[in-house]
Design an enzyme around this catalytic site. Structure first.
Site, PDB file in Angstrom:
ATOM      1  N   GLU A 126      -6.280 -10.309  -1.931  1.00 12.86           N
ATOM      2  CA  GLU A 126      -6.960 -10.233  -0.632  1.00 12.86           C
ATOM      3  C   GLU A 126      -8.472 -10.097  -0.785  1.00 12.86           C
ATOM      4  O   GLU A 126      -9.113  -9.358  -0.046  1.00 12.86           O
ATOM      5  CB  GLU A 126      -6.435  -9.034   0.177  1.00 12.86           C
ATOM      6  CG  GLU A 126      -4.951  -9.026   0.418  1.00 12.86           C
ATOM      7  CD  GLU A 126      -4.507  -7.850   1.283  1.00 12.86           C
ATOM      8  OE1 GLU A 126      -5.371  -7.192   1.902  1.00 12.86           O
ATOM      9  OE2 GLU A 126      -3.291  -7.588   1.334  1.00 12.86           O
ATOM     10  N   GLU A 135       0.802  -1.223   0.000  1.00 13.17           N
ATOM     11  CA  GLU A 135       0.000   0.000   0.000  1.00 13.17           C
ATOM     12  C   GLU A 135       0.842   1.285   0.000  1.00 13.17           C
ATOM     13  O   GLU A 135       0.720   2.126   0.897  1.00 13.17           O
ATOM     14  CB  GLU A 135      -0.972  -0.011   1.183  1.00 13.17           C
ATOM     15  CG  GLU A 135      -1.941  -1.183   1.126  1.00 13.17           C
ATOM     16  CD  GLU A 135      -2.859  -1.277   2.339  1.00 13.17           C
ATOM     17  OE1 GLU A 135      -2.745  -0.437   3.247  1.00 13.17           O
ATOM     18  OE2 GLU A 135      -3.698  -2.202   2.360  1.00 13.17           O
TER      19      GLU A 135
END
Length: 580
Positions: free
Chosen positions: A496, A378
């Site tokens: 995910e 991220e």
């Protein structure tokens, strides 16, 4: 004989044969009414985090593991327990006795913890379930704390004057609705039991709290016994076998029949893996790849400067090997899930050294044991203005790595990971880039810069968290992004995925199934997409549970429900493999 000794294993083989005949595989009868069961010798404590075993003695070191919230605030204690060692099954009253050496003397607190139910960790939050904690404090008192499963903090906390130091033998008896506490045979007092061990199980944890003494060297456990009281039965249960039965009708079986190498995976947590047999069976039989949900994050395995503990992470690797699964390791560098000490230094060069040392140690420890790494997680900003004001869309807020090194931290991280494990595939993992927009454009531009600089990046993980109806994305948009990555020579994976649906969302489970199967189908059709993983597989332990209440309310976001029953999403995933 010693901890996990071979002699005991040979004796246990005989016991297990008898146990199978009696219909009680994996456990053995303990004493009834007054005979002590030795829990330390002849049992496996080698996988207990924060401890080392030598000559039937456990040295307990101060890990001081804590879980910070997503905004880096807080610091919820996350003490370890012995998942892969013995635990108890009790039919009634019992006593646990521990001899502890090196306690008191202003040298930190020393604790034994008995869990009636093992905690659940939802990404970055720990749900405390019923447990009892007893120990000797730095000032020589005996302290008892009780969690009742209704909150993070102890429901009961009681001190007893003891003057204890050096070597102390603590005994806790569970008699009816009362705990009786003794030190060196001297009765200290009682504490009300709200039903901590109502389910008849007892799991063990050992803790050393450094307090203000950062050099606290911990303490030693030299004896641990259990005794049934009043004729009740007490059994010692060994850790379960990690190898699970395989099925020809499973996601991993379908993936194995794909026209090219392809993995289907999920995020796994070690606590339910060792304590929930149905979770364990599905995890081992349905998936060919696992992602550690938490155990590889810095605040879990690198809680203090220079202090690493790989026991929980190694457990997941052992499970993967036992079931011929690959490990996609998550994650080396992130702005979240950091121990507080990693944020404390404002010297850019020291921050850089901390990052590089962490990567070298962690990736080096798992060299050859994991197939892939999320090296950087991220890196893109949550601030929409950053995509138009010249910041290139990179996260500067709350990232000590960017603040110290700028964009170059990404280059350095990938190069360090490649040095530590040259054969592992290296990924950048990001959310919200499945759809069109400035976030995707900025990531694509970053990837081009990384490739131009010769950074050894192999792939990108698309998280595919679809938390709300507005997050649903067109699989064809995802396909276009995969093809843009292919032009750069970069692989991709769904990393995910979860699709939470609300009670008022019409045909929610059908939408969930469509989204998951649609992304899997695209992944199977695009040659540079290597795997499809969900973030957990059952709502029973899903990280999208509502943790604003206690105990949490489970969400509806994964292919199996909270009762571990398959949902339409599971069937559609199977069909997607058949149609590919």
């Amino acid at each position: 004989m010693g901890l996990g000794g071979g002699t005991w294993q040979r004796l246990t083989a005989v016991v297990l044969v008898l146990a199978v005949a009696a219909g009680c595989t994996g456990q053995r009868e303990g004493a009834r009414g007054g005979n002590d069961e030795d829990l330390l010798r002849n049992h496996d404590w080698t996988h207990m985090p924060g401890t080392t075993a030598h000559n039937d003695i456990l040295r307990v070191s101060a890990l001081d593991r804590r879980i910070v919230e997503q905004d880096s605030s807080g610091g919820q204690p996350n003490p370890p327990l012995n998942l892969a060692g013995p635990h108890l099954r009790s039919d009634g009253d019992f006593t646990v006795t521990a001899r502890m050496s090196g306690v008191g003397d202003d040298d930190g607190d020393s604790w034994l913890r008995l869990y009636g139910r093992v905690p659940v960790i939802y990404d970055e939050w720990r749900q405390e379930r019923p447990s009892l904690r007893v120990g000797v404090t730095a000032d020589g008192q005996v302290k008892v704390q009780i969690w009742d499963g209704e909150g993070d903090e102890p429901a009961t906390s009681k001190h007893f004057d003891c003057g204890c130091s050096g070597t102390v033998t603590l005994a806790v008896s569970s008699i009816g609705d009362t705990f009786r506490v003794k030190a060196d045979g001297r009765r200290l007092g009682t504490v009300h039991d709200p039903g901590v061990f109502a389910e008849g199980t007892v799991w063990f944890g050992l803790e050393a709290d450094p307090g203000e003494n950062e050099r606290h060297e911990g303490w030693r456990l030299t004896q641990l016994t259990a005794r049934a009281e009043s004729g009740d039965a007490l059994r010692v249960i060994k850790a379960p076998q990690l190898r699970q039965k395989q099925s020809d009708d499973s996601l991993r079986a379908r993936a194995a029949d794909a026209r090219r190498p392809f993995d289907v995976g999920t995020a796994l947590a070690e606590n339910p893996l060792l304590t929930d047999s149905r979770y364990r069976a599905l995890a081992g039989s349905q998936f060919s790849m696992l992602t550690p949900e938490n155990a590889f994050k810095p605040q879990f395995l690198h809680p203090r400067p220079g202090v690493y503990d790989f026991h929980d992470a190694d457990l997941l690797v052992r499970f993967a090997r036992a079931n011929h699964m690959k490990v996609h390791a998550h994650t080396l560098v992130w702005h979240e899930a950091l121990p507080t000490w990693m944020r404390d230094d404002d010297d850019p060069e020291e921050v850089r050294r901390t990052m590089l040392r962490h990567i070298a140690m962690v990736a080096g420890h798992f060299k050859g044991k994991v197939a892939e790494w999320d090296v950087v997680n991220e890196p893109m900003s949550d601030d929409e203005d950053s995509y138009t004001n010249g910041d290139l869309g990179l996260r500067s807020e709350q990232s000590p790595w960017f603040e110290a090194m700028g964009e170059e931290y990404i280059d350095e991280a990938f190069r360090a990971a490649h040095r530590a494990d040259p054969k592992a595939r290296l990924f950048l993992n990001e959310y919200g880039v499945e759809e069109e927009g400035e976030r995707w454009d900025a990531l694509h531009d970053l990837l081009k810069r990384l490739k131009e600089r010769g950074v050894p990046i192999d792939g990108v993980g698309f998280q595919n968290h679809e938390y709300a109806p507005g997050d649903r994305t067109d699989p064809e948009t995802f396909r276009s992004h995969l093809r843009e990555l292919a032009e750069l020579g970069i692989q991709a994976r769904v990393s995910e995925m979860d699709v939470p649906i609300s009670e008022d969302e019409k045909d929610g489970q059908q939408t969930q199934a469509d989204q998951m199967a649609g992304k899997l189908r695209v992944c199977l059709e695009e040659p540079n997409c290597t795997s499809f993983s969900t973030w957990g597989f059952t709502d029973r332990y899903g990280s999208t549970a509502d943790t604003k209440i206690y105990p949490p309310r489970t969400a509806d976001s994964l292919p199996w429900d909270a009762a571990l029953r398959p949902k339409p999403a599971y069937e559609r995933l199977l069909e997607a493999f058949d149609e590919a």
